[in-house]
Design an enzyme around this catalytic site. Sequence first.
Site, PDB file in Angstrom:
ATOM      1  N   TYR A 160      -2.868  10.392   3.986  1.00  0.00           N
ATOM      2  CA  TYR A 160      -2.435  10.009   2.583  1.00  0.00           C
ATOM      3  C   TYR A 160      -2.228  11.295   1.923  1.00  0.00           C
ATOM      4  O   TYR A 160      -1.427  11.439   1.009  1.00  0.00           O
ATOM      5  CB  TYR A 160      -3.635   9.372   2.022  1.00  0.00           C
ATOM      6  CG  TYR A 160      -3.513   8.042   2.161  1.00  0.00           C
ATOM      7  CD1 TYR A 160      -3.642   7.193   3.411  1.00  0.00           C
ATOM      8  CD2 TYR A 160      -3.647   6.914   0.943  1.00  0.00           C
ATOM      9  CE1 TYR A 160      -3.599   5.696   3.471  1.00  0.00           C
ATOM     10  CE2 TYR A 160      -3.437   5.641   1.075  1.00  0.00           C
ATOM     11  CZ  TYR A 160      -3.365   5.071   2.191  1.00  0.00           C
ATOM     12  OH  TYR A 160      -3.375   3.558   2.259  1.00  0.00           O
TER      13      TYR A 160
ATOM     14  N   ASP B 284      -7.647   1.528   5.143  1.00  0.00           N
ATOM     15  CA  ASP B 284      -7.105   0.843   4.291  1.00  0.00           C
ATOM     16  C   ASP B 284      -6.326  -0.649   4.910  1.00  0.00           C
ATOM     17  O   ASP B 284      -6.634  -1.575   4.263  1.00  0.00           O
ATOM     18  CB  ASP B 284      -5.579   1.667   3.717  1.00  0.00           C
ATOM     19  CG  ASP B 284      -4.802   0.991   2.866  1.00  0.00           C
ATOM     20  OD1 ASP B 284      -5.041   0.054   2.142  1.00  0.00           O
ATOM     21  OD2 ASP B 284      -3.413   0.645   3.283  1.00  0.00           O
TER      22      ASP B 284
HETATM   23  C1  IPM Z   1      -5.706   0.335  -1.553  1.00  0.00           C
HETATM   24  C2  IPM Z   1      -4.393   0.327  -1.791  1.00  0.00           C
HETATM   25  C3  IPM Z   1      -4.181   1.701  -2.147  1.00  0.00           C
HETATM   26  C4  IPM Z   1      -4.192   2.513  -0.800  1.00  0.00           C
HETATM   27  C5  IPM Z   1      -2.101   1.925  -2.436  1.00  0.00           C
HETATM   28  C6  IPM Z   1      -1.798   1.108  -3.723  1.00  0.00           C
HETATM   29  C7  IPM Z   1      -1.794   3.286  -2.571  1.00  0.00           C
HETATM   30  O1  IPM Z   1      -3.691  -0.151  -1.010  1.00  0.00           O
HETATM   31  O2  IPM Z   1      -6.678   0.506  -2.597  1.00  0.00           O
HETATM   32  O3  IPM Z   1      -6.268  -0.053  -0.704  1.00  0.00           O
HETATM   33  O4  IPM Z   1      -3.564   2.329   0.051  1.00  0.00           O
HETATM   34  O5  IPM Z   1      -5.274   3.015  -0.669  1.00  0.00           O
HETATM   35 MN    MN Z   2      -5.105  -1.083   0.707  1.00  0.00          MN
END
Ligand code: IPM
Ligand code: MN
Length: 360
Positions: free
Chosen positions: A142, A246
């Site tokens: 990320y 995630d």
């Molecule tokens: C989560 C969401 C986020 C992530 C997105 C909205 C960036 O899916 O909080 O899990 O991927 O972390």
């Molecule tokens: Mn998510």
Amino acid sequence: MEKKIAVLKGDGIGPEVTDQALLVLNAIEKSFGHKFHYTEALVGAVAIDATGNPFPDETLKVCQSADAILFGAIGHPKYDNDPKAKVRPEQGLLAMRKALGLFANIRPVATYKILENASPLRADLVSGVDFVVFRELTGGIYFGTRGRSEDGNMAFDTCTYTRAEIERISKNAFEAARIRRNRVTLVDKANVLASSRLWREVVKEFHAAHYPDVELDFMFVDNAAMKIITQPAYFDVVLTENMFGDIITDEASVITGSMGMLPSASVGSAVALYEPIHGSYPEGAGKNIANPCAAILSAAMLLETSFGLLEEAKAIRNAVVKSLEDGIVTVDIRRENPSSTTEVGAYIAKLVEKNAKVTA
Ligand code: IPM
Ligand code: MN
């Protein structure tokens, strides 16, 4: 107790469900004699519309000076379908996690007896499922180097982790295991990825040095994805990196019967943030149909984790269970004759007040 809470309602159903969490917090204030001071700030698509920035400096300041943050959701379809959008609401969420140092995302997955039949899995598989995922939140793919070749035909994202990043969240996970069923499962892809091999090495060493009393096992993420649906009761504490976390937390969330029931916390070394895991659900926005329970339970996690108010958190959880038992539920749980978002919120807030009176 007197505390400051930053309220970031965000996009989609975020404002509606957060309002219900606030209603329940008001009931807690009244019943238990606390005073919470709320400051609202913008995040996500609403912040882009108002300021051009999904996480404005003003919002960062409000968060930094608060004792805890209550968060709704972010995301808007107009950005999802536009891969060329320069600013995206999600950037606000990532910037916020980074700026506030929220390195551990804690997502409990517990089932409710009464919802077992709403699960896509057989009730015997779901019965007694109670685990918590510790997802690393400020590192990995990320936040790695990314880019696109000049001709546009190649793109890359890199996954980077350091020993220090792995150790600090491992500590949270092992500590949690000690007060649960004492087992940590590290989920990785160490058969392929160098970063995963570092995770395995560091977690093993950290475990041997500091938490030898906790049981530790390892699972490849593809296998873990299967196990979450074939034997979810196996897990106690799951520790994993950002992107695996995630994906598997979304998978895990639906086995409980409704994603609308699951709260989460993001913690670091300073102020912590609490949010429902369901996201902005734009199709449901403004219709008064969203399940407010995840937001309400996020408020309970906030009281417990950031303020140490265990009785108050329990009062909220008990009220949520009672509302399920009484059949005061939104459409995600019962299609026929469902209650609305505001009806469920008001019912739970009333229960909190009533029960507090009885036990006072
Ligand atoms: C989560 C969401 C986020 C992530 C997105 C909205 C960036 O899916 O909080 O899990 O991927 O972390
Ligand atoms: Mn998510």
